[in-house]
Enzyme design. Sequence first.
Site, PDB file in Angstrom:
ATOM      1  NE  ARG A  38     -16.472  -1.759 101.784  1.00  0.00           N
ATOM      2  CZ  ARG A  38     -17.905  -1.916 102.036  1.00  0.00           C
ATOM      3  NH1 ARG A  38     -18.485  -1.907 101.055  1.00  0.00           N
ATOM      4  NH2 ARG A  38     -18.152  -2.526 103.190  1.00  0.00           N
ATOM      5  CD  GLU A  98     -29.039   3.855 112.107  1.00  0.00           C
ATOM      6  OE1 GLU A  98     -29.433   3.268 111.465  1.00  0.00           O
ATOM      7  OE2 GLU A  98     -28.768   3.706 113.328  1.00  0.00           O
ATOM      8  CD  GLN A 113     -33.292  25.464 108.856  1.00  0.00           C
ATOM      9  OE1 GLN A 113     -34.322  25.975 109.050  1.00  0.00           O
ATOM     10  NE2 GLN A 113     -32.184  26.330 109.073  1.00  0.00           N
ATOM     11  CG  ASP A 114     -30.060  18.321 108.421  1.00  0.00           C
ATOM     12  OD1 ASP A 114     -30.425  18.174 109.556  1.00  0.00           O
ATOM     13  OD2 ASP A 114     -29.747  17.098 107.975  1.00  0.00           O
ATOM     14  CG  ASN A 115     -28.905  25.007 109.780  1.00  0.00           C
ATOM     15  OD1 ASN A 115     -29.548  25.102 108.725  1.00  0.00           O
ATOM     16  ND2 ASN A 115     -29.002  25.498 111.000  1.00  0.00           N
ATOM     17  NE  ARG A 131     -18.540  29.499 111.006  1.00  0.00           N
ATOM     18  CZ  ARG A 131     -18.952  30.032 109.809  1.00  0.00           C
ATOM     19  NH1 ARG A 131     -19.918  30.909 109.878  1.00  0.00           N
ATOM     20  NH2 ARG A 131     -18.120  29.996 108.523  1.00  0.00           N
ATOM     21  CG  HIS A 164     -25.159  32.880 117.021  1.00  0.00           C
ATOM     22  ND1 HIS A 164     -24.460  32.107 115.898  1.00  0.00           N
ATOM     23  CD2 HIS A 164     -24.506  34.238 117.232  1.00  0.00           C
ATOM     24  CE1 HIS A 164     -23.385  33.121 115.515  1.00  0.00           C
ATOM     25  NE2 HIS A 164     -23.574  34.376 116.184  1.00  0.00           N
ATOM     26  CE  LYS A 184     -28.346  26.987 116.890  1.00  0.00           C
ATOM     27  NZ  LYS A 184     -27.226  27.957 116.962  1.00  0.00           N
ATOM     28  CE1 TYR A 194     -26.905  25.287 113.140  1.00  0.00           C
ATOM     29  CE2 TYR A 194     -24.695  24.880 112.313  1.00  0.00           C
ATOM     30  CZ  TYR A 194     -25.935  25.654 112.328  1.00  0.00           C
ATOM     31  OH  TYR A 194     -25.948  27.105 111.990  1.00  0.00           O
ATOM     32  CE  LYS A 197     -24.936  36.899 113.520  1.00  0.00           C
ATOM     33  NZ  LYS A 197     -25.854  36.014 113.213  1.00  0.00           N
ATOM     34  CG  ASP A 198     -20.815  36.286 115.964  1.00  0.00           C
ATOM     35  OD1 ASP A 198     -22.136  36.241 116.256  1.00  0.00           O
ATOM     36  OD2 ASP A 198     -20.403  35.121 115.341  1.00  0.00           O
TER      37      ASP A 198
END
Length: 187
Positions: A23, A28, A46-48, A59, A62, A72, A132, A169-170
């Site tokens: 399937r 997990e 928090q999850d992003n 990216r 940071h 993270k 993340y 920004k970067d």
Amino acid sequence: MTIQPLQIPEVKLITPPKFADSRGFFSETWSAAKLRAQGFDEHFVQDNHSYSAAKGTIRGLHCQVAPFVQGKLVRVVRGAIWDVAVDIRHGSPTYGQWAAAELSAQNWAQLWIPGGFLHGFCTLEPDTEVIYKVTADYDKASERAVIWNDPDLALPWPVEPGAEALSDKDKLAPKLSELSEPWFTSP
């Protein structure tokens, strides 16, 4: 789940098991109890989720400073990235050094980047999605960045010069050596 320290021991590769059948698969990807039993005891708030359309999207680099320092836990659910953590804890024996790993939907590995480290990644495939978890809420006033191609860091980004896709920004972030004061100190 397996936990493997990388070149800088605080940066860890965490690989959850995948159980496949006709399937598809089940995995997990996070279990506080199972990871705590192995000495990894982080609390996430928090999850992003980010999507990058083009291969060669960068990216980073940071971080967030106090009082919203973020650790993270990064994973890829589609595509692949070269993920890097740079130690910027002033006074640390690994200050200015980096640890990196390839994360992909195929290898199912996750990278733990603790607070006090810069984080960045480069997409290795188009249409890459990264999810993340973070240990502190996003706070714009606490956000900091260092230029992705800082010559003193000499990161081996897996993209041809001039082929990278960056945010405005970067493109404008300072070099690590240009900081007026350290953002973090070694414990």
